[in-house]
Motif scaffolding. Sequence first.
Motif, PDB file in Angstrom:
ATOM      1  N   THR A 100       0.252 -11.442   1.353  1.00  0.00           N
ATOM      2  CA  THR A 100       0.140 -11.276   2.806  1.00  0.00           C
ATOM      3  C   THR A 100       1.333 -10.526   3.391  1.00  0.00           C
ATOM      4  OG1 THR A 100      -1.263 -13.233   3.031  1.00  0.00           O
ATOM      5  CG2 THR A 100      -0.102 -12.499   5.004  1.00  0.00           C
ATOM      6  N   PRO A 101       2.586 -10.884   3.054  1.00  0.00           N
ATOM      7  CA  PRO A 101       3.710 -10.086   3.568  1.00  0.00           C
ATOM      8  C   PRO A 101       3.679  -8.639   3.079  1.00  0.00           C
ATOM      9  CG  PRO A 101       4.476 -12.216   2.783  1.00  0.00           C
ATOM     10  CD  PRO A 101       3.057 -12.082   2.334  1.00  0.00           C
ATOM     11  N   PHE A 102       3.237  -8.435   1.832  1.00  0.00           N
ATOM     12  CA  PHE A 102       3.144  -7.072   1.305  1.00  0.00           C
ATOM     13  C   PHE A 102       2.124  -6.254   2.086  1.00  0.00           C
ATOM     14  CE2 PHE A 102       0.820  -4.166  -1.563  1.00  0.00           C
ATOM     15  CZ  PHE A 102       1.839  -3.255  -1.821  1.00  0.00           C
ATOM     16  N   PHE A 103       0.949  -6.833   2.343  1.00  0.00           N
ATOM     17  CA  PHE A 103      -0.079  -6.123   3.095  1.00  0.00           C
ATOM     18  C   PHE A 103       0.399  -5.782   4.507  1.00  0.00           C
ATOM     19  CE2 PHE A 103      -4.262  -7.447   0.773  1.00  0.00           C
ATOM     20  CZ  PHE A 103      -3.846  -6.717  -0.330  1.00  0.00           C
ATOM     21  N   ALA A 104       1.223  -6.641   5.088  1.00  0.00           N
ATOM     22  CA  ALA A 104       1.712  -6.392   6.446  1.00  0.00           C
ATOM     23  C   ALA A 104       2.665  -5.201   6.497  1.00  0.00           C
ATOM     24  CB  ALA A 104       2.409  -7.638   6.985  1.00  0.00           C
ATOM     25  N   GLU A 105       3.282  -4.869   5.362  1.00  0.00           N
ATOM     26  CA  GLU A 105       4.295  -3.814   5.343  1.00  0.00           C
ATOM     27  C   GLU A 105       3.812  -2.513   4.713  1.00  0.00           C
ATOM     28  OE1 GLU A 105       7.570  -5.463   3.231  1.00  0.00           O
ATOM     29  OE2 GLU A 105       8.009  -7.002   4.741  1.00  0.00           O
ATOM     30  N   THR A 106       2.753  -2.573   3.922  1.00  0.00           N
ATOM     31  CA  THR A 106       2.346  -1.395   3.163  1.00  0.00           C
ATOM     32  C   THR A 106       1.439  -0.473   3.974  1.00  0.00           C
ATOM     33  OG1 THR A 106       1.549  -0.697   0.997  1.00  0.00           O
ATOM     34  CG2 THR A 106       0.238  -2.347   2.150  1.00  0.00           C
ATOM     35  N   GLU A 107       1.219   0.721   3.443  1.00  0.00           N
ATOM     36  CA  GLU A 107       0.376   1.706   4.120  1.00  0.00           C
ATOM     37  C   GLU A 107      -1.099   1.328   3.981  1.00  0.00           C
ATOM     38  OE1 GLU A 107       2.439   2.345   1.649  1.00  0.00           O
ATOM     39  OE2 GLU A 107       4.146   3.348   2.592  1.00  0.00           O
ATOM     40  N   ALA A 108      -1.896   1.774   4.947  1.00  0.00           N
ATOM     41  CA  ALA A 108      -3.321   1.422   4.984  1.00  0.00           C
ATOM     42  C   ALA A 108      -4.071   1.813   3.712  1.00  0.00           C
ATOM     43  CB  ALA A 108      -3.982   2.039   6.210  1.00  0.00           C
ATOM     44  N   PRO A 109      -3.872   3.023   3.153  1.00  0.00           N
ATOM     45  CA  PRO A 109      -4.618   3.371   1.932  1.00  0.00           C
ATOM     46  C   PRO A 109      -4.296   2.449   0.754  1.00  0.00           C
ATOM     47  CG  PRO A 109      -3.724   5.341   2.962  1.00  0.00           C
ATOM     48  CD  PRO A 109      -3.098   4.176   3.662  1.00  0.00           C
ATOM     49  N   VAL A 110      -3.031   2.066   0.631  1.00  0.00           N
ATOM     50  CA  VAL A 110      -2.646   1.151  -0.449  1.00  0.00           C
ATOM     51  C   VAL A 110      -3.291  -0.209  -0.235  1.00  0.00           C
ATOM     52  CG1 VAL A 110      -0.713  -0.028  -1.565  1.00  0.00           C
ATOM     53  CG2 VAL A 110      -0.473   2.357  -0.832  1.00  0.00           C
TER      54      VAL A 110
END
Length: 233
Positions: free
Chosen positions: A36-46
């Motif tokens: 969840t923290p990773f998804f909040a920080e990463t780019e939309a395509p990733v």
Amino acid sequence: MALTSGDGVLFLLRWIHFLAGITWIGLLYYFNFVQTPFFAETEAPVRTGAIQKLVPRALWWFRWGAMFTFLSGWLIILDAVGRGGFFAGAYGWAILLGGLLGSIMWANVWFVIWPNQKIVIQNAVNTGAGKSANPAAAPAGARAGLASRTNTLFSIPMLFYMGAAKHLPNLPVPRSGAAFWIVVLVIMAAVEINALAGKPGTATTKPLATVKGTLWAGFILAAIFYLWFEMMR
């Protein structure tokens, strides 16, 4: 053979319970503490690619880990009840409290998190293929996220009382079972209703918006149950 005896079968059930439980709770913590923290920080395509390819695999192990933990756990409890004297000592009270928390968590996995995550995953597949986004995906993701955070909260007292059943033998036995369970079930229901109907950003859901807040809530709930044991001695 030792494993074909009654105690051997019970041992195998416990072994399955441990394996499935480690898989389930390990992935629960992965989703909440890492993904969840990773998804909040990463780019939309990733993020979209991960939702399409990584999340379904993780959720498969997650939900079936929950299922086998749930089934094996209740078989262990039923065996203990069948042997008699289940509530004579701390074991029965603690293991049932942990089992009830685990059962709510299992229900959240199968009837809240997984159905809502299917909407999120399908939306990622559709948008990745150039189709329009599903407006239901964001609310579904939020509901699944709140249920997952609630499960993380519940996991702390659940693990405490699962461990206490065998390793805290001087845990007080409540003098009134009815009063004890009424209060416990009301508290559990209040937390679960918040998971099912709470709205993001409100006073009841705000503590679960962060990992730190969720952990504190879990430790506080474990302490509340422990104090209730002490008050009911």
